[in-house]
Scaffold this motif. Structure first.
Motif, PDB file in Angstrom:
ATOM      1  N   ARG A   1      35.572  44.447  45.748  1.00 31.42           N
ATOM      2  CA  ARG A   1      34.869  44.679  44.589  1.00 31.42           C
ATOM      3  C   ARG A   1      35.529  45.749  43.682  1.00 31.42           C
ATOM      4  NH1 ARG A   1      29.615  44.993  42.039  1.00 31.42           N
ATOM      5  NH2 ARG A   1      28.469  43.626  43.907  1.00 31.42           N
ATOM      6  N   ALA A   2      36.203  46.768  44.447  1.00 35.49           N
ATOM      7  CA  ALA A   2      36.884  47.962  43.908  1.00 35.49           C
ATOM      8  C   ALA A   2      37.867  47.729  43.091  1.00 35.49           C
ATOM      9  CB  ALA A   2      37.160  49.046  44.777  1.00 35.49           C
ATOM     10  N   GLU A   3      38.584  46.437  43.271  1.00 36.02           N
ATOM     11  CA  GLU A   3      39.684  46.030  42.323  1.00 36.02           C
ATOM     12  C   GLU A   3      39.365  45.361  41.207  1.00 36.02           C
ATOM     13  OE1 GLU A   3      41.682  43.631  45.344  1.00 36.02           O
ATOM     14  OE2 GLU A   3      41.536  45.120  46.847  1.00 36.02           O
ATOM     15  N   SER A   4      38.016  45.083  40.767  1.00 30.07           N
ATOM     16  CA  SER A   4      37.768  44.501  39.592  1.00 30.07           C
ATOM     17  C   SER A   4      38.269  45.039  38.329  1.00 30.07           C
ATOM     18  CB  SER A   4      36.238  44.488  39.670  1.00 30.07           C
ATOM     19  OG  SER A   4      35.585  44.022  38.278  1.00 30.07           O
ATOM     20  N   GLU A   5      38.617  43.882  37.535  1.00 34.18           N
ATOM     21  CA  GLU A   5      39.286  44.242  36.079  1.00 34.18           C
ATOM     22  C   GLU A   5      38.071  44.607  35.152  1.00 34.18           C
ATOM     23  OE1 GLU A   5      42.489  44.088  35.425  1.00 34.18           O
ATOM     24  OE2 GLU A   5      43.065  43.207  37.229  1.00 34.18           O
ATOM     25  N   ILE A   6      36.771  44.540  35.694  1.00 30.30           N
ATOM     26  CA  ILE A   6      35.727  44.727  34.638  1.00 30.30           C
ATOM     27  C   ILE A   6      35.313  45.897  35.162  1.00 30.30           C
ATOM     28  CG2 ILE A   6      33.404  43.966  33.687  1.00 30.30           C
ATOM     29  CD1 ILE A   6      34.183  41.128  34.752  1.00 30.30           C
ATOM     30  N   LYS A   7      35.303  47.195  34.190  1.00 27.49           N
ATOM     31  CA  LYS A   7      34.896  48.557  34.643  1.00 27.49           C
ATOM     32  C   LYS A   7      33.845  48.689  33.773  1.00 27.49           C
ATOM     33  CE  LYS A   7      38.528  48.776  36.906  1.00 27.49           C
ATOM     34  NZ  LYS A   7      38.646  48.929  38.419  1.00 27.49           N
ATOM     35  N   THR A   8      32.646  49.528  34.345  1.00 31.27           N
ATOM     36  CA  THR A   8      31.407  50.100  33.931  1.00 31.27           C
ATOM     37  C   THR A   8      31.981  51.220  32.925  1.00 31.27           C
ATOM     38  OG1 THR A   8      31.109  51.595  35.654  1.00 31.27           O
ATOM     39  CG2 THR A   8      30.070  49.376  35.758  1.00 31.27           C
ATOM     40  N   ASN A   9      31.222  51.414  31.740  1.00 25.53           N
ATOM     41  CA  ASN A   9      31.270  52.111  30.699  1.00 25.53           C
ATOM     42  C   ASN A   9      32.504  52.135  29.861  1.00 25.53           C
ATOM     43  OD1 ASN A   9      28.808  53.686  31.489  1.00 25.53           O
ATOM     44  ND2 ASN A   9      29.996  54.582  33.401  1.00 25.53           N
ATOM     45  N   GLN A  10      33.213  51.080  30.114  1.00 23.53           N
ATOM     46  CA  GLN A  10      34.203  50.687  29.215  1.00 23.53           C
ATOM     47  C   GLN A  10      33.923  49.801  28.177  1.00 23.53           C
ATOM     48  OE1 GLN A  10      37.604  49.731  31.429  1.00 23.53           O
ATOM     49  NE2 GLN A  10      38.193  51.798  31.935  1.00 23.53           N
ATOM     50  N   GLN A  11      34.420  49.780  26.856  1.00 19.80           N
ATOM     51  CA  GLN A  11      34.195  48.714  25.873  1.00 19.80           C
ATOM     52  C   GLN A  11      34.612  47.600  26.429  1.00 19.80           C
ATOM     53  OE1 GLN A  11      35.352  50.250  21.785  1.00 19.80           O
ATOM     54  NE2 GLN A  11      35.606  48.048  21.201  1.00 19.80           N
ATOM     55  N   TYR A  12      33.692  46.481  25.969  1.00 17.95           N
ATOM     56  CA  TYR A  12      33.665  44.935  26.311  1.00 17.95           C
ATOM     57  C   TYR A  12      34.957  44.520  25.888  1.00 17.95           C
ATOM     58  CZ  TYR A  12      33.122  39.940  26.608  1.00 17.95           C
ATOM     59  OH  TYR A  12      33.058  38.719  26.542  1.00 17.95           O
ATOM     60  N   ARG A  13      35.833  43.856  26.720  1.00 13.25           N
ATOM     61  CA  ARG A  13      37.005  42.978  26.424  1.00 13.25           C
ATOM     62  C   ARG A  13      36.924  41.572  26.842  1.00 13.25           C
ATOM     63  NH1 ARG A  13      41.443  44.348  28.039  1.00 13.25           N
ATOM     64  NH2 ARG A  13      42.817  43.869  26.263  1.00 13.25           N
ATOM     65  N   THR A  14      36.935  40.569  26.119  1.00 13.25           N
ATOM     66  CA  THR A  14      37.086  39.218  26.629  1.00 13.25           C
ATOM     67  C   THR A  14      38.076  39.087  27.673  1.00 13.25           C
ATOM     68  OG1 THR A  14      35.680  38.209  24.923  1.00 13.25           O
ATOM     69  CG2 THR A  14      37.198  37.060  26.235  1.00 13.25           C
ATOM     70  N   LEU A  15      39.344  39.746  27.312  1.00 14.03           N
ATOM     71  CA  LEU A  15      40.293  39.574  28.071  1.00 14.03           C
ATOM     72  C   LEU A  15      40.186  40.259  29.462  1.00 14.03           C
ATOM     73  CD1 LEU A  15      43.320  40.645  25.646  1.00 14.03           C
ATOM     74  CD2 LEU A  15      42.851  38.167  26.470  1.00 14.03           C
ATOM     75  N   ASP A  16      39.597  41.095  29.576  1.00  6.63           N
ATOM     76  CA  ASP A  16      39.105  41.627  30.913  1.00  6.63           C
ATOM     77  C   ASP A  16      38.448  40.768  31.663  1.00  6.63           C
ATOM     78  OD1 ASP A  16      40.332  44.206  30.279  1.00  6.63           O
ATOM     79  OD2 ASP A  16      38.422  45.088  29.864  1.00  6.63           O
ATOM     80  N   PHE A  17      37.382  40.190  31.204  1.00  9.63           N
ATOM     81  CA  PHE A  17      36.615  38.918  31.724  1.00  9.63           C
ATOM     82  C   PHE A  17      37.530  37.916  32.221  1.00  9.63           C
ATOM     83  CE2 PHE A  17      33.369  41.606  30.247  1.00  9.63           C
ATOM     84  CZ  PHE A  17      32.264  41.353  30.914  1.00  9.63           C
TER      85      PHE A  17
ATOM     86  N   ARG B   1      41.880  37.020  38.767  1.00  2.84           N
ATOM     87  CA  ARG B   1      41.674  37.737  39.887  1.00  2.84           C
ATOM     88  C   ARG B   1      41.057  37.177  41.291  1.00  2.84           C
ATOM     89  NH1 ARG B   1      39.263  41.635  43.152  1.00  2.84           N
ATOM     90  NH2 ARG B   1      37.435  41.403  41.824  1.00  2.84           N
ATOM     91  N   LEU B   2      39.801  36.834  40.730  1.00  5.61           N
ATOM     92  CA  LEU B   2      38.695  36.258  41.779  1.00  5.61           C
ATOM     93  C   LEU B   2      39.141  34.882  42.296  1.00  5.61           C
ATOM     94  CD1 LEU B   2      35.200  37.132  40.439  1.00  5.61           C
ATOM     95  CD2 LEU B   2      36.587  38.298  42.322  1.00  5.61           C
ATOM     96  N   THR B   3      39.696  33.944  41.474  1.00  2.00           N
ATOM     97  CA  THR B   3      40.323  32.809  41.773  1.00  2.00           C
ATOM     98  C   THR B   3      41.397  32.724  42.954  1.00  2.00           C
ATOM     99  OG1 THR B   3      39.581  31.651  39.682  1.00  2.00           O
ATOM    100  CG2 THR B   3      41.263  30.530  40.959  1.00  2.00           C
ATOM    101  N   GLN B   4      42.347  33.617  42.597  1.00  2.00           N
ATOM    102  CA  GLN B   4      43.455  34.053  43.198  1.00  2.00           C
ATOM    103  C   GLN B   4      43.047  34.669  44.637  1.00  2.00           C
ATOM    104  OE1 GLN B   4      46.405  36.395  41.361  1.00  2.00           O
ATOM    105  NE2 GLN B   4      46.585  34.993  39.706  1.00  2.00           N
ATOM    106  N   LEU B   5      42.169  35.604  44.588  1.00  2.00           N
ATOM    107  CA  LEU B   5      41.477  36.041  45.836  1.00  2.00           C
ATOM    108  C   LEU B   5      40.889  35.262  46.630  1.00  2.00           C
ATOM    109  CD1 LEU B   5      40.714  38.902  47.188  1.00  2.00           C
ATOM    110  CD2 LEU B   5      38.748  38.900  45.900  1.00  2.00           C
ATOM    111  N   PHE B   6      40.213  34.425  46.235  1.00  3.44           N
ATOM    112  CA  PHE B   6      39.496  33.461  47.214  1.00  3.44           C
ATOM    113  C   PHE B   6      40.575  32.358  47.896  1.00  3.44           C
ATOM    114  CE2 PHE B   6      35.637  34.015  44.428  1.00  3.44           C
ATOM    115  CZ  PHE B   6      35.174  34.967  45.031  1.00  3.44           C
ATOM    116  N   ARG B   7      41.252  31.713  46.860  1.00  8.49           N
ATOM    117  CA  ARG B   7      42.295  30.968  47.420  1.00  8.49           C
ATOM    118  C   ARG B   7      43.528  31.611  48.262  1.00  8.49           C
ATOM    119  NH1 ARG B   7      42.249  26.107  45.142  1.00  8.49           N
ATOM    120  NH2 ARG B   7      44.571  25.631  45.673  1.00  8.49           N
ATOM    121  N   ASN B   8      43.887  32.704  48.119  1.00  4.33           N
ATOM    122  CA  ASN B   8      44.552  33.494  49.242  1.00  4.33           C
ATOM    123  C   ASN B   8      44.025  34.070  50.237  1.00  4.33           C
ATOM    124  OD1 ASN B   8      47.093  33.052  47.568  1.00  4.33           O
ATOM    125  ND2 ASN B   8      46.560  35.029  46.373  1.00  4.33           N
ATOM    126  N   ASN B   9      42.902  33.765  50.266  1.00  4.69           N
ATOM    127  CA  ASN B   9      41.823  34.046  51.374  1.00  4.69           C
ATOM    128  C   ASN B   9      41.229  32.973  52.207  1.00  4.69           C
ATOM    129  OD1 ASN B   9      41.791  37.348  52.125  1.00  4.69           O
ATOM    130  ND2 ASN B   9      41.748  36.969  49.679  1.00  4.69           N
TER     131      ASN B   9
END
Length: 856
Positions: A205-221, A227-235
């Motif tokens: 969870r700590a590696e998330s590209e979405i950070k609280t208190n930061q301005q919303y950016r679609t690119l972050d999502f 990231r999550l797709t690669q994370l799951f498929r690499n595990n």
């Protein structure tokens, strides 16, 4: 100079006035040429390229304020077919005149050539950009989308088309953006159905590209989804796909905050007519089968040979020609481990880098013996490349030491020579050429008086070839290679003639996509000069300087040193005169202290350039490069290299109690070996400014410090300045050292600083141009050279940094770029202090450079 600049300015002004009148030549009366876009953000005009890149229309490109491509396009006739038909075919008189000279077939070809030339003008030029209401509305929508995707959910946009009051058929477009308050990410929750996925997510969870208190950016999502797709498929989650992952962003009554929920549903399964969902599972590799000689033709043939390595099985349709460990070491899909996309990618990369197989095919199938349905069998199909490959090359060249040269060569590549995926490369090369008049050739009756022949042998191992295991710190996925090289060459030219023997043992590995390392554990070079008596025929400046001293009224020397013209004979007279001055012999007298020092400097330079060299070195090179592909125009590149030489030989000589020569140096086979340390750093940065505009810079610094067994650096390890890839206002080897003025034919030194700045832009079509500024010089430091003008002794010597500036043209042939640059000496440190700026800044004293591809 002022008159020349005035003439150029007048020509450009006249040209701009002339062509500006024709800019709307092809614009219809009810149309308007787009002259400018302006974007106003909350009432203030902005200039950010990334925002302007959202617009569908941009004005025609300009050079010095003139739309050259547009005006070139306007030269084309809009209805060339009907015009030619009316002029040549429908006009009986003109047609009869042409048919009296040309056949009907020739006339048709003539008409077609006119049509094709007209089309070429249109393709090369740039059609007028007409203001379009639809494109303006699309631009507004795109602006709104861009700001929305960056957190301004309440953004308002509009536009206005403003006709020009001064010039007809012209207009500009203004865009207005009112952002209001931006939204920030607040809470991040999860709704993950599969326990396996939820556990993996929480662990990372700590590696998330979405950070609280930061301005919303679609690119972050989007980045978090990747990231999550690669994370799951690499595990181990083999069948996870992006469409299973969604984000729910709640912004209702949240005071400009975004409450996010990550939603991952169970996997959807279809069985017959029914569809249902099941939790994701972690898959494990049970077996790995490798087919080493698979082809489409033998796909249905039986396997005739195999080998077992652990849980790997190696198959062959013929005799197995590879050592099994050589194959399994390149496969990172391992039995007993969980499935991983990364392991598959690394396997692809490693097998390709070996240059033994074509692009591999990797397939996964469920293991029928597994009752849990979580085991996979990996099948890897390899197709060998041809065992033998031949290559040939041929080129024609010209340089400052040869007016014409022909080069040729051939190579043989033998793959898998010892069965362990090793490659053997054997290459031969040769060249012949005709020298320039810079030196007197010994064979004046021969046109081809320069020749070189050489051969190289490289044996490449796809592993680190070392006495102990290196897998812990250089694992196989870093694509390690060991190369043993041996090279021999001999030159027969207008110079000193050389024989060169070189041998290296180097290791290469790539810790990541951006980083590569190279370690030359052994880098051996032996250079033998065969024709040292020809020195003063080559280095004519040194010879002329000696004669000027000899012929000074105050100097008296032995007449036997001179020929009938009163000049020093070559080589005996020149060498005897130098030694007489050095030894204060009574045969030569009357020299001033400056003259005597000049002779000593010439003696030292001659000694350095005629002595044989033995270099036993080691070096390490670190390269960091963010360039992703050939077309990436914005990147950084950093190269650091450090080399040391002579330390092992010095230690061995000392321990063995070897004798030193008359100069106090150890010798190996009669040659005093070099000893030095040489660090250098090279940094390149490119900025993509949009619309084919690039700003590039390069910074280089290097120093080679002799010590121990040497007081100077071998010529082959020295630095030089000038040339088409360095400071383009000076020819190669002409600049420096320091403020000495390049007195020798080949000026070199052991310290260098260089900085290059270049602004590149498109003129039209495949023709590009650039303005550049080149800064730098070379100096002698901490070596035997005592000439004050050539040495770097303090920071104040930085005023000897030369500055060159100029412009150039580059034509892009897609697979290479042909470059032509003109460099002007802007600041010349060789001139007196008050006369260094803009002296001889004109085309008569410019340096013209031709090169292939960009200089950096």
């Amino acid at each position: 100079m002022k008159q020349l600049l005035a003439k150029i300015s007048l020509i450009l002004l006249t040209l701009s006035l002339f062509v500006s009148c024709n800019a709307v030549k092809r614009v219809e009366p009810d149309e308007a040429l787009l002259t400018e876009n302006s974007i106003f953000l909350n009432g203030e005009e902005i200039q950010e390229n990334r925002i302007y890149n959202q617009l569908y229309q941009e004005p025609n490109s300009r050079f010095l304020g003139v739309p050259l491509q547009l005006n070139f396009y306007n030269l084309a006739r809009p209805n060339i077919d009907s015009i030619l038909s009316e002029k040549l075919l429908q006009n009986d008189r003109k047609r009869e005149k042409l048919e009296a000279v040309l056949s009907r077939k020739q006339l048709d070809k003539y008409i077609n050539s006119r049509v094709e030339f007209n089309q070429w003008i249109k393709r090369t030029g740039e059609a007028p950009v007409i203001v379009n209401e639809e494109d303006a509305r699309k631009s507004v929508n795109r602006l709104q989308s861009w700001y929305w995707n960056n957190g301004w959910f309440n953004v308002e946009t509009d536009y206005s088309i403003i006709p020009s009051e001064k010039k007809e058929k012209r207009a500009k477009v203004e865009y207005y953006v009112n952002t209001h308050k931006a939204y920030k990410v607040d809470s991040i929750k999860t709704d993950i159905d599969s326990p396996v996925l939820d556990s993996i997510y929480e662990s990372h969870r700590a590696e998330s590209e979405i950070k609280t208190n930061q301005q919303y950016r679609t690119l972050d999502f989007n980045a978090e989804r990747d990231r999550l797709t690669q994370l799951f498929r690499n595990n181990g989650v083999y069948n996870f796909e992006q469409e299973y992952l969604n984000f729910d962003a709640d912004t209702i009554n949240t005071n400009h905050k975004v409450n996010t929920t990550i939603i991952i549903n169970n996997r959807q399964v279809t069985n017959g007519d029914s569809t249902y969902r099941v939790p994701f599972k972690i898959y494990e590799i049970s077996k790995v089968n490798v087919f080493t000689d698979y082809t489409y033709a033998n796909r249905n043939e039986p396997v005739t040979d195999s080998a077992q390595v652990g849980n790997f099985t190696i198959y062959s349709f013929g005799d197995l020609e590879y050592k099994p460990e050589a194959i399994t070491d390149a496969v990172f899909i391992r039995p007993g481990r969980t499935y991983s996309d990364l392991a598959r990618t690394r396997t692809y990369s490693r097998l390709n880098s070996m240059r033994v197989f074509k692009y591999p095919n990797i397939q996964y199938n469920p293991d029928p013996a597994d009752s849990t349905n979580t085991a996979l069998i990996a099948n890897i199909f390899l197709t060998p490349q041809q065992k033998y490959s031949l290559g040939f090359d041929f080129d024609i060249s010209q340089s400052n030491i040869q007016k014409f040269g022909i080069g040729f060569g051939g190579s043989l590549l033998i793959r898998n020579i010892f069965g362990g995926a090793e490659n053997l490369e054997i290459a031969g090369r040769g060249s012949i050429g005709s020298s320039t008049d810079a030196a007197a050739s010994r064979d004046e009756d021969r046109f081809f008086d320069i020749s070189e022949i050489g051969a190289d042998v490289n044996l490449i191992f796809p592993r680190i070839f070392f006495p102990f295991e290196t897998e812990e710190f250089i694992p196989g996925y870093m694509s390690p290679f060991t190369t043993l090289s041996l090279g021999l060459s001999t030159q027969n030219n207008i110079g000193l003639d050389k024989q060169n023997l070189s041998s290296t043992l180097n290791y290469k590995w790539n810790p990541s996509r951006k980083v590569s390392n190279r370690l030359d554990l052994i880098n051996l070079q032996y250079v033998r000069n065969l024709n040292t008596n020809n020195y003063f025929n080559v280095y004519r400046n040194s010879y002329s300087e000696l004669n000027d001293i000899v012929q000074s009224p105050n100097v008296v020397t032995d007449p036997s040193f001179l020929n009938t013209s009163g000049q020093l004979t070559i080589p005996t007279g020149a060498e005897n005169f130098i030694e007489a001055v050095n030894n204060n012999e009574n045969t030569t007298s009357g020299l001033t202290e400056n003259q005597r020092q000049n002779v000593i400097n010439i003696r030292e330079r001659k000694r350095r350039l005629t002595e044989n060299n033995l270099i036993f070195a080691s070096n390490f090179t670190y390269l960091w490069n963010t360039k992703e592909n050939l077309y990436d125009e914005e990147f950084s590149r950093l190269r650091f290299k450090i080399e040391t030489a002579g330390n092992i030989l010095s230690a061995a000589s000392s321990l063995a109690g070897a004798d030193k020569n008359e100069n106090g140096n150890y010798e190996i086979m009669g040659v005093a070996f070099s000893q030095y340390v040489k660090p250098e750093i090279d940094y390149i940065k490119h900025w993509d400014l949009g619309h084919d505009n690039i700003f590039a810079l390069r910074a280089f610094g290097g120093i080679a410090i002799p010590y121990g067994n040497a007081n100077s650096i071998p010529f082959t390890r020295s630095f030089f300045a000038g040339g088409p890839n360095d400071n383009r206002a000076w020819q190669a080897y002409d600049l420096g050292p320091g403020g000495s003025g390049g007195r020798s034919e080949f000026n070199e030194a052991n310290m260098k600083l260089a900085f290059n700045f270049e602004y590149r832009y498109n003129l039209f079509g495949a023709l590009n141009s650039a303005f550049f500024v080149d800064v730098g010089n070379i100096w002698n430091v901490l070596d035997i050279v005592e000439d004050e003008a050539s040495t770097f002794t303090s920071i104040s010597d930085l005023d000897e940094i030369a500055i060159g500036s100029g412009f150039g043209l580059r034509y892009d042939f897609s697979f290479f770029v042909l470059r032509f640059d003109i460099g002007f000496k802007t600041y010349n440190p060789a001139l007196p202090a008050g006369d260094r700026w803009f002296q001889n800044y004109n085309f008569n004293h410019a340096v013209y450079n031709v090169g292939i591809n960009y200089p950096f």
